[in-house]
Motif scaffolding. Structure first.
Motif, mmCIF file in Angstrom:
data_model
loop_
_atom_site.group_PDB
_atom_site.id
_atom_site.type_symbol
_atom_site.label_atom_id
_atom_site.label_comp_id
_atom_site.label_asym_id
_atom_site.label_seq_id
_atom_site.Cartn_x
_atom_site.Cartn_y
_atom_site.Cartn_z
ATOM 1 N N SER A 45 0.829 -1.208 0.000
ATOM 2 C CA SER A 45 0.000 0.000 0.000
ATOM 3 C C SER A 45 0.865 1.260 0.000
ATOM 4 N N ALA A 46 2.032 1.208 0.642
ATOM 5 C CA ALA A 46 2.948 2.351 0.580
ATOM 6 C C ALA A 46 3.456 2.555 -0.841
ATOM 7 N N ALA A 47 3.723 1.461 -1.539
ATOM 8 C CA ALA A 47 4.160 1.579 -2.934
ATOM 9 C C ALA A 47 3.052 2.171 -3.793
ATOM 10 N N GLY A 48 1.814 1.763 -3.552
ATOM 11 C CA GLY A 48 0.685 2.335 -4.293
ATOM 12 C C GLY A 48 0.497 3.800 -3.994
ATOM 13 N N GLY A 49 0.650 4.181 -2.731
ATOM 14 C CA GLY A 49 0.544 5.593 -2.375
ATOM 15 C C GLY A 49 1.655 6.417 -2.994
ATOM 16 N N LEU A 50 2.857 5.874 -3.004
ATOM 17 C CA LEU A 50 3.987 6.564 -3.623
ATOM 18 C C LEU A 50 3.782 6.717 -5.124
ATOM 19 N N VAL A 59 5.824 13.143 -12.238
ATOM 20 C CA VAL A 59 7.160 12.562 -12.336
ATOM 21 C C VAL A 59 7.140 11.277 -13.154
ATOM 22 N N THR A 60 6.101 10.488 -13.008
ATOM 23 C CA THR A 60 6.036 9.204 -13.702
ATOM 24 C C THR A 60 4.777 9.121 -14.559
ATOM 25 N N GLU A 61 4.812 8.261 -15.523
ATOM 26 C CA GLU A 61 3.678 8.043 -16.413
ATOM 27 C C GLU A 61 2.977 6.726 -16.088
ATOM 28 N N ALA A 62 3.069 6.286 -14.846
ATOM 29 C CA ALA A 62 2.436 5.021 -14.454
ATOM 30 C C ALA A 62 0.919 5.144 -14.558
ATOM 31 N N SER A 63 0.304 4.034 -14.844
ATOM 32 C CA SER A 63 -1.137 4.017 -14.977
ATOM 33 C C SER A 63 -1.809 4.245 -13.621
ATOM 34 N N VAL A 66 -2.709 0.972 -11.798
ATOM 35 C CA VAL A 66 -1.632 0.249 -11.107
ATOM 36 C C VAL A 66 -1.495 0.774 -9.684
ATOM 37 N N ALA A 67 -1.498 2.085 -9.528
ATOM 38 C CA ALA A 67 -1.384 2.673 -8.196
ATOM 39 C C ALA A 67 -2.594 2.314 -7.341
ATOM 40 N N SER A 68 -3.766 2.363 -7.924
ATOM 41 C CA SER A 68 -4.979 2.034 -7.185
ATOM 42 C C SER A 68 -5.010 0.569 -6.791
#
Length: 101
Positions: A45-50, A59-63, A66-68
């Motif tokens: 969950s910390a990785a998702g929040g980050l 900063v990033t183009e992540a979907s 993926v974060a959710s």
């Protein structure tokens, strides 16, 4: 002191103690799986929040999904570990009660 090639540890009274764990560690050993589940869930969950924070800053183009997904799966594991602990404690209490009778 060695017995059958295994070293015995002594406690404060000078008597041999066959294992190296304290009574508290042996008593809490049944909780290692839910604790591991909660740690892994909090890391996920910390990785998702980050990821969502980095995405909001551009900063990033992540979907977004993926974060959710990381955030929700991580929180699910944390809750599962929190629910698992009282279940194991009740199971151990019933086991002790049935052995005492």
């Amino acid at each position: 002191m060695e017995v059958n090639g295994e070293r015995l540890y002594s406690d404060d009274s000078g008597g041999p103690c066959p294992d190296r764990y304290s009574a508290v560690a042996r008593g809490m050993a049944y909780l290692h799986k839910p604790i591991i589940v909660m740690v892994m869930g909090s890391l996920m969950s910390a990785a998702g929040g980050l990821l969502s924070l980095l995405q909001s800053w551009g900063v990033t183009e992540a979907s977004t999904s993926v974060a959710s997904a990381c955030l929700s799966i991580g929180l699910m594991f944390v809750v599962m570990g929190l629910v698992w602990i009282p279940i194991l404690k009740e199971k151990q209490r019933r086991k002790r009660f049935s052995q005492a009778v």
